[in-house]
Design a protein around this motif. Sequence first.
Motif, PDB file in Angstrom:
ATOM      1  N   GLN A  64     -61.888  75.151  38.833  1.00 53.59           N
ATOM      2  CA  GLN A  64     -62.586  73.854  38.747  1.00 53.59           C
ATOM      3  C   GLN A  64     -63.689  73.886  37.711  1.00 53.59           C
ATOM      4  N   HIS A  65     -64.280  75.067  37.511  1.00 55.05           N
ATOM      5  CA  HIS A  65     -65.294  75.195  36.461  1.00 55.05           C
ATOM      6  C   HIS A  65     -64.653  75.015  35.084  1.00 55.05           C
ATOM      7  N   ILE A  66     -63.552  75.701  34.859  1.00 55.14           N
ATOM      8  CA  ILE A  66     -62.894  75.620  33.545  1.00 55.14           C
ATOM      9  C   ILE A  66     -62.340  74.208  33.310  1.00 55.14           C
ATOM     10  N   GLU A  67     -61.721  73.646  34.364  1.00 57.28           N
ATOM     11  CA  GLU A  67     -61.129  72.315  34.206  1.00 57.28           C
ATOM     12  C   GLU A  67     -62.184  71.237  33.947  1.00 57.28           C
ATOM     13  N   ALA A  68     -63.431  71.551  34.289  1.00 48.12           N
ATOM     14  CA  ALA A  68     -64.509  70.573  34.043  1.00 48.12           C
ATOM     15  C   ALA A  68     -65.151  70.727  32.667  1.00 48.12           C
ATOM     16  N   SER A  69     -64.617  71.660  31.853  1.00 48.36           N
ATOM     17  CA  SER A  69     -65.213  71.902  30.520  1.00 48.36           C
ATOM     18  C   SER A  69     -65.144  70.629  29.676  1.00 48.36           C
ATOM     19  N   PRO A  70     -66.233  70.366  28.909  1.00 53.25           N
ATOM     20  CA  PRO A  70     -66.180  69.228  27.969  1.00 53.25           C
ATOM     21  C   PRO A  70     -65.160  69.521  26.862  1.00 53.25           C
ATOM     22  N   ASN A  71     -64.495  68.497  26.410  1.00 56.28           N
ATOM     23  CA  ASN A  71     -63.512  68.622  25.323  1.00 56.28           C
ATOM     24  C   ASN A  71     -62.445  69.683  25.629  1.00 56.28           C
ATOM     25  N   ILE A  72     -62.105  69.811  26.872  1.00 52.11           N
ATOM     26  CA  ILE A  72     -61.189  70.896  27.207  1.00 52.11           C
ATOM     27  C   ILE A  72     -59.834  70.725  26.550  1.00 52.11           C
ATOM     28  N   THR A  73     -59.440  69.489  26.311  1.00 50.73           N
ATOM     29  CA  THR A  73     -58.098  69.286  25.747  1.00 50.73           C
ATOM     30  C   THR A  73     -58.024  69.710  24.288  1.00 50.73           C
ATOM     31  N   ARG A  74     -59.153  70.109  23.713  1.00 52.57           N
ATOM     32  CA  ARG A  74     -59.155  70.588  22.329  1.00 52.57           C
ATOM     33  C   ARG A  74     -58.847  72.082  22.254  1.00 52.57           C
ATOM     34  N   TYR A  75     -58.810  72.722  23.398  1.00 56.63           N
ATOM     35  CA  TYR A  75     -58.527  74.156  23.422  1.00 56.63           C
ATOM     36  C   TYR A  75     -57.047  74.362  23.740  1.00 56.63           C
ATOM     37  N   ALA A  76     -56.420  75.290  23.038  1.00 53.30           N
ATOM     38  CA  ALA A  76     -54.991  75.557  23.269  1.00 53.30           C
ATOM     39  C   ALA A  76     -54.764  76.603  24.369  1.00 53.30           C
ATOM     40  N   LEU A  77     -55.591  77.629  24.367  1.00 57.64           N
ATOM     41  CA  LEU A  77     -55.430  78.714  25.334  1.00 57.64           C
ATOM     42  C   LEU A  77     -56.791  79.121  25.863  1.00 57.64           C
ATOM     43  N   ILE A  78     -56.897  79.209  27.184  1.00 57.44           N
ATOM     44  CA  ILE A  78     -58.149  79.658  27.798  1.00 57.44           C
ATOM     45  C   ILE A  78     -57.804  80.838  28.707  1.00 57.44           C
ATOM     46  N   SER A 104     -80.349  90.313  32.100  1.00 53.78           N
ATOM     47  CA  SER A 104     -79.841  91.059  33.271  1.00 53.78           C
ATOM     48  C   SER A 104     -78.689  90.257  33.874  1.00 53.78           C
ATOM     49  N   TRP A 105     -77.791  90.980  34.530  1.00 53.88           N
ATOM     50  CA  TRP A 105     -76.618  90.284  35.070  1.00 53.88           C
ATOM     51  C   TRP A 105     -76.094  91.013  36.301  1.00 53.88           C
ATOM     52  N   SER A 106     -75.387  90.263  37.106  1.00 52.40           N
ATOM     53  CA  SER A 106     -74.730  90.855  38.296  1.00 52.40           C
ATOM     54  C   SER A 106     -73.373  90.175  38.469  1.00 52.40           C
ATOM     55  N   GLU A 107     -72.460  90.894  39.133  1.00 45.46           N
ATOM     56  CA  GLU A 107     -71.099  90.377  39.270  1.00 45.46           C
ATOM     57  C   GLU A 107     -70.797  90.154  40.745  1.00 45.46           C
ATOM     58  N   ARG A 108     -70.122  89.083  41.053  1.00 46.10           N
ATOM     59  CA  ARG A 108     -69.754  88.809  42.436  1.00 46.10           C
ATOM     60  C   ARG A 108     -68.350  88.220  42.467  1.00 46.10           C
ATOM     61  N   ASN A 109     -67.737  88.368  43.650  1.00 48.58           N
ATOM     62  CA  ASN A 109     -66.386  87.860  43.834  1.00 48.58           C
ATOM     63  C   ASN A 109     -66.432  86.384  44.191  1.00 48.58           C
ATOM     64  N   VAL A 110     -65.591  85.600  43.537  1.00 44.18           N
ATOM     65  CA  VAL A 110     -65.530  84.166  43.837  1.00 44.18           C
ATOM     66  C   VAL A 110     -64.075  83.765  43.997  1.00 44.18           C
ATOM     67  N   SER A 111     -63.893  82.545  44.444  1.00 45.78           N
ATOM     68  CA  SER A 111     -62.526  82.070  44.634  1.00 45.78           C
ATOM     69  C   SER A 111     -61.944  81.621  43.303  1.00 45.78           C
ATOM     70  N   LEU A 112     -60.658  81.645  43.225  1.00 48.10           N
ATOM     71  CA  LEU A 112     -59.968  81.125  42.043  1.00 48.10           C
ATOM     72  C   LEU A 112     -60.225  79.622  41.915  1.00 48.10           C
ATOM     73  N   LYS A 113     -60.401  78.993  43.049  1.00 47.56           N
ATOM     74  CA  LYS A 113     -60.726  77.542  43.016  1.00 47.56           C
ATOM     75  C   LYS A 113     -62.019  77.301  42.232  1.00 47.56           C
ATOM     76  N   HIS A 114     -63.022  78.144  42.515  1.00 46.72           N
ATOM     77  CA  HIS A 114     -64.313  77.996  41.818  1.00 46.72           C
ATOM     78  C   HIS A 114     -64.123  78.132  40.309  1.00 46.72           C
TER      79      HIS A 114
END
Length: 1949
Positions: A1680-1694, A1667-1677
């Motif tokens: 910062q979530h994406i920028e905290a990804s492990p091995n992020i520098t191995r991805y070219a496009l996100i 089950s899932w639900s959708e909510r509005n969040v800030s772009l900051k959230h």
Amino acid sequence: MGNSYAGQLKTTRFEEVLHNSIEASLRSNNLVPRPIFSQLYLEAEQQLSSLEGGSRVDNEEEEEEGEGGLETNSPPNPYQLPPPPEGCCTTDGFCQAGKDLRLISISSEPIDVPVGFLLVGAKSPSLPDHLLVCAVDKRFLPDDNGHNALLGFSGNCVGCGKKGFCYFTEFSNHINLKLTTQPKKQKHLKYYLVRNAQGALTKGPSICWKGSEFRNRQNSTNMCSSSLLSPLEGSGSLAAFPSEPVSGTNANIPLGAQQAGTASDHASVTTATAPAIFNGKDSPKHQQLAKNSLPALTGPSTLGILSNSGPPKKRHKGWSPGSPPATDGSYPQGGGSRAKYEGAGMSCMTQAGLVGPTAVTFPVVASGEPVSVPDNLLKICKAKPVIFKGHGNFPYLCGNLNDVVVSPLLYTCYQNSQSLSRAYEQFGASTMQPISEEMQLLLTVYYLVQLAADQVPLMEDLEQIFLRSWRESHLTEIRQYQQVPLQPYPPAPNAVAPVTSAQLPWLAGLAASSCNDSVHVIECTYSLAEGLSEMFRLLIEGKLSKTNYVVIICACRNTAIDSCIAVTGKYQARILSESLLSPTEYQREVHYELVTGQVDSLGSFFSTFCPEGDIDILLDKFHQENKGHISSSLTASSVTKAATLDISGAPVCTSYHLEPRGARPFQLAVAQKLLSHVCSIADSSTQNLDLGSFEKVDFLICIPPSEVTYQQTVLHVWHSGVLLELGLEKEPMTKQRVEQYILKLDAEAQTKFKAFLQNSFQNPHTLFILIHDHAHWDLVSAVHNLYTQSDPTVGLVDRLLNCREVKEAPNIVTLHVTSFPYALQTQHTLISPYNEIHWPVSYSNGVDLCHENKKYFGLSDFIESTLSGHSLPLLRYDSSFEAMVTALGKRFPRLHSAVIRTFVLVQHYAAAMMAVSGLPQMKNHTSVETLEITQNLLNSPKQCPCGHGLMVLLRVPCSPLAAVAYERLAHVRARLALEEHFEIILGNPSSGITVGKHFVKQLKMWQKIEDAEWRPQTYLELEGLPCILIFSGMDPHGESLPRSLRYCDLRLINSSCLVRTALEQELGLAAYFVSNEIPLEKGAKNEALESDGEKLSSTDNEDEEPGTEGSTSEKRSPMKRERSCSRDSASSSLSSKASGSALCSESLAQPPGLPQGEQAWSPPPCGPAEEGRMPGEKQYLPASQGPPSVISRHSPGLVPPPECGPRPSQRSLQVSVTSASQLSSSGLSSQCTVPTAGPLVPQASQCSMTKACRQPPIVFLPKLAYDVVMCTDSSGLPKAASLLPSPSVMWASSFRPLLSKTMTSTEQSLYYRQWTVPRPSHMDYGNRAEGRADSFHPRRLLLSGPPQIGKTGAYLQFLSILSRMLIRLTEVDVYDEEEININLREESDWHYLQLTDPWPDLELFQKMPFDYIIHDPKYEDASLICSHHQNIKSEDRGMSRKPEDLYVRRHTARMRLSKYAAYNTYHHCEQCHQYMGFHPRYQLYESSLHAFAFSYSMLGEEIQLHFIIPKSKEHHFVFSQPGGQLESMRLPLVTDKSHEYIKSPTFTPTTGRHEHGLFNLYHAMDGASHLHVLVVKEYEMAIYKKYWPNHIMLVLPSIFNSAGVGAAHFLIKELSYHNLELERNRQEELGIKPQDIWPFIVISDDSCVMWNVVDVDCTGERNREFSWSERNVSLKHIMQHIEASPNITRYALIGMRKWASKTRGGEVHKPFSRCHVHDFIILNVDLTQNVQYNQNRFTCDDIDFNLRVHSAGLLLCRFNRFSVMKKQIAVGGHRSFHITSKVSDSSVAIVPAQYICAPDSKHTFLAAPAQLLLEKFLQYHSHRFFPLSLKNHSHPVLSVDCYLNLGPQISVCYVSSRPHSLNISCSDLMFSGLLLYLCDSFVGASFLKKFHFLKGATLCVICQDRNSLRQTVVRLELEDEWQFRLRDEFQTANAKEDRPLFFLTGRHI
């Protein structure tokens, strides 16, 4: 002394020329005579002396105070200073011997003063702040009364001691006064000097020179001759008036109908809060004699003429308006009598109708002996003479002061005319003299001579005469200064000598000699006193019985004249004296006459009319005879008529229907205009209204204290549904809830208003609209009001609506709504002219602009109907009524005319009721008009099966008189047994409506009302009720009247209506909507209807003159015009019998044989009563009515008509004439015959409601008001339009232009804003003093429109659409489209099964296959990309859309903006002001431009970019030194874990969206620090910088001005990589590893508005339950979530998903996908170093780039549980590229098929980039190149190294030619085409041979030029497998200079 004797005339032609001039001016159309002396030449010295005499005021007095605007306005006398003796001292303040004379220097020194000499202070123009000490022989100085100063001069110099100066000229030279004008002792010797207690010499009292300063003598009335007045000191400081000349109460009145105070009118200075108001010429500036060193006595003066009835001259704290005057009680003539004596000089409070003593006046200074007013003057003269003070001294009056009225209005008019207008200051004051006093007086005499016997002088007329005369006499100079070379040399100034004072009396007498003694001139030898005494003597002796005006002239003084004008005509004097009363005084006087029984004599006089004795006796007798059965004349029952019956059998009237509710088109249009004005306030840069911060709308409607208006507004709001729409109330609504939103401005208003303010304070996110309806009512200032404490309702509007809380509240918008906005359009108004909304015109040049089924019929239509001659007049006056009133006015001179008029009219109505009810002998005791009204009132119910009748509105402004009228009419109705035939309703503002039970029952039945308790509460609910509505109250308060109103009887409105607002307000009661379907019974279609808005109210339908003898002179003289085009309903020139009885011996009817001209110029004394038609005037006879009846006014019976048809040649002076009342009623009323006796015979049955839809009411006016409305001035407008616009304002100058007939309402507003100023009593008076340059209130609007047109509905509609807009402002349309090609997803064995992972696992993710399929719905029309896992059927793809439908048909959803939204430039809130750059630390636009260059091999040149960096953002960059060369943009480290900022810089490419782009990321980033760069084109830099001053701009080089989004993406990426290298080098020096520098950037579309996250709940075994639900969040959230990804520098496009409301669970089930990303991407510029965007691309460049990145073996990751919402923005972006022809005159649309052409053809070249033409052509017409590929998805087109959109019906297969690239396996694929686009060296012949093509497959090679094309064909060995033909070569349709692309197509062999 400068005095010289008058010269002699050169010729003997003087008398002849003068006489001819006067005669010509009397005969001319123009009121201004030619300058009399333009043909005569005087001796040279005569010219000089006349110049001096003519400008004496200016030269002697105007320079007194250097502060006023008067000094510059008048030319100084040409005076040449004699050269000083050589070697003498010329220093200012010193004598020629070099001794100091300044008081400040020698005040303590002993001064030798000879006996008989006094020390006086002289003022030097060059030393305005100093007094020079002089010793002067006191014989040459005046006494305290300004008298007895010897001519000449004798003085000594106190400095050097030189004595014996015998000439002031010599003395002034000695003391170095350095004068530019003729030296005069009166002008320069100003003050006595006295020693104070310390012995120092100080400035003492002013020297009381006779005639100084506007001839304003210091006031020494109530003192001993030696005493002096202390200066007037208010409780506040003196506030200066505007510097331009302030004109006074000049115009709206019959020469004095202004009730206003004169301090505001003529004073240069007035006190801010003091109650004292001054008489016409005694402004406080001129009243100061001394700060009393001598004791002031409060007792009467030694002359004992008048007691002082005002407050003490110096405000004592103990004095209150109610306290008794400090006078000696033994003087009987004080108090109230003084109010009459100085009536026009009453305080300003009377203007606004305040309560309080009216005698707050200051006596004028007299000269000579007092003049005694004879006893019994009123009794003998039958009227109180009105004396207008003119020039010079005015003597005291004593004795019977109750019988005269003295007014300063004429004096004010003269003074205003002395001041040059600002409009002429540019012409140079030195050459233009003001109009001389002598000429003023002579012109006044001319004017009076031309007035007809029934006309009243108007100040406006006189001012215009002075203005025209002045202009005419200075025409040459004006033209000269306007640089129109009329002659080679400019003329000598004033070459024509003006009239001298010696000639004046004779000339005036000569002018008056032709007027049959209407104007009498009295010449005095010594003073005006003797002339006034002479006039009183002649009045008592009856020798002035035919004289209307007495002009008294005293020309004994050498250089000046004294004058006054007395109005002695009974008619004129009565109107003028009554018009000087304020509304309060008027009501008080009437009440007094009613209470004291003075009216009894009037009643007893009426009783003598009836042949059978008292009317009451006759009524009683009739009542007794008819008791028990109703008069047979009224028994006709409606049952006998053929009527429609409803189901129940009750009669039904088909004409009666309630108006459907709903907004009309015009109301919607006005509501939209209001909304756009509110939006423009919000859009302005002033930050005065932040619409984005409001969530809902609330309102309060303020209305005048009228119960009917209150209930009317309550019902209007209730039925409009606005409360429900605004969400303020819920169903079911109660009336009590509705009443919360309407504020009646009465004593209880303050509490309710405080609650409103409290509510607005507590709800900052609610926008409160404060609506001030009927806004012209009560504009009294709370500050300047004397009586605030005693009457809390006075000044209430000012106290509430202008309070500081309302002005400062950011969430309150005030909307003033009025039909008469003039008092809110002054120089001091708070409302900006840009915030005015005028009701739009309905017709323009004959075109109906906004079709409605009803047409508004307003004041201009009434005037046109009366002028046109094509229909019966709707505006009329009643001559027999006027005749009787005039006659009774002479018989009862002490009764107010309102009392007389009311009693006469009530008597007429009573007699008419009796005549209709069966007493035919009474019809001679009423007027034909009243009889017509009464007949129709009584007969209308009988013509309708349901008994619907008509309403008669009887306007009685005075409440006590209205009560008397009601009682009397109700009594007569009861005696005549008519109680159930019609109702009589007393309409009082302070109380509700009372209607009898019988009529309530009828109304309920007609309106189908079930409620047993229902009672009518508004006049609109009286629809169809036969009634007389007696409408009282000094002003209507916005009450609407029903459609059944047939007669509007305004015969009782008083003379105070001669103000534009008042007059239009009264006439507005009759304004009406008539049905548009049925043609109105009027003539030519009205060209420009009404003041409905942009045309001038009541003024625009004057296109045609009356259809009778239309000489131009009729325009000038109201008398003549009315004679020729009479709308007197009773067209006989003889009175009815009733009038005859009243007139008694005074009735002097014209004999039939009188010549026409004589009658026009010598009307009988009864004035307005005697009216006749000129020969040739049409008699209005509708053909349908047959022959009219003819009434003889001398016999009660009927006389057969002489002819049946109209008789154009008929003389109207016959004894027997057609009654126009029958004529008028024949077309406009149901019953037109006057019965001989017995019952009335009704005509064909027709409900009065049927006519009500077609025809507006008939209006009866007083003759005076009728003349004002019907007369036009020189501009072609009715005179009503040129009246003073409102009693609370005054003209800024008498030198003003007239209103123009062609003015729109906006231009009219600007006219009043320029030429009117508020009086001190006006609430806007203090606005200019607030010290702000911009004195307008930013949140204040004014809606104006004609009366009864639907303004309430318009503003309620405005509230609705404003609320909808605010909701809309908090909502946004976002694209809501499901992902496409879901069923074509890659079928893979590998899925990412870790459903709860917050970040992708790199190892697992690398195993996932790449999904080539495009799922973004915006690419629904794009070509499919094939891969080896697809199984596509041809029917899976829909038909292509039309190109123009692409945008229109995209599906959107409306979403409420969250607190994390991105905003455009329209959003303003407190939090993001600093972010937007509105911060005190940083000046707006304070930013610097920095160049940044880097080289790029592919472009083959260095790229020069420019950064615009605001000061507040410089910390994001590295400079070589502060303010130096830009080196790099700072980048963070991969290892940084801070949550305070976003690491990735955000780049937003944008074009055409400087206003609408969503660049405000403050809320989206939740306030976190971030770096945001706008990427703009060079030509748009300035506009983006203006709208976004605090944003960093990256400006693309100019070569990219026409490039697409690919160029921006290309440069962003290359710049970012170059910057990464710079930062790595910079930080490596700091010990940081290169790989630790953060390599990511964000590239975001400018339409990303909100971001969402999906919360997933995976429970149960093996995560099967989801089950899932959708909510509005800030772009900051999200960031910062994406920028905290492990091995992020191995991805070219996100990237992330695009939001859709119908997101399926399957789309978010997998947390990550390896697929295309769009719109908002996070790009690793390090990994993608060798993958570039195509800088030439316009469309699909992101798909192209995604495919390149994937083929390079790099990872693309889409976070499926994050989504971005994209706002639909209708402007800018890719829509800003328009493809047009280079041939400018080609209007043919360019279709995509024309985007390419054959090389060297004569095809029309297009103005568009070649790449754009290519992409658009391939999108829509690629099937021409690839015919086998159409709908052939199993055989795609092979596209090498690029993705181009070939349309939705063709699939493509992308392959990369790069070594080691990832490509799909193509071994089993047969391609239907090959696309080679700008292929580079990696593409070789061997590479192409790997692929297999169908036979007949087509090839398309695209290159930059034809040479490259051939080289490519050769290099790739294409001719081996492909066949080419010459005709298969194409190019894009560009000119050679635009570098077209070239194509070559071929077929596979």
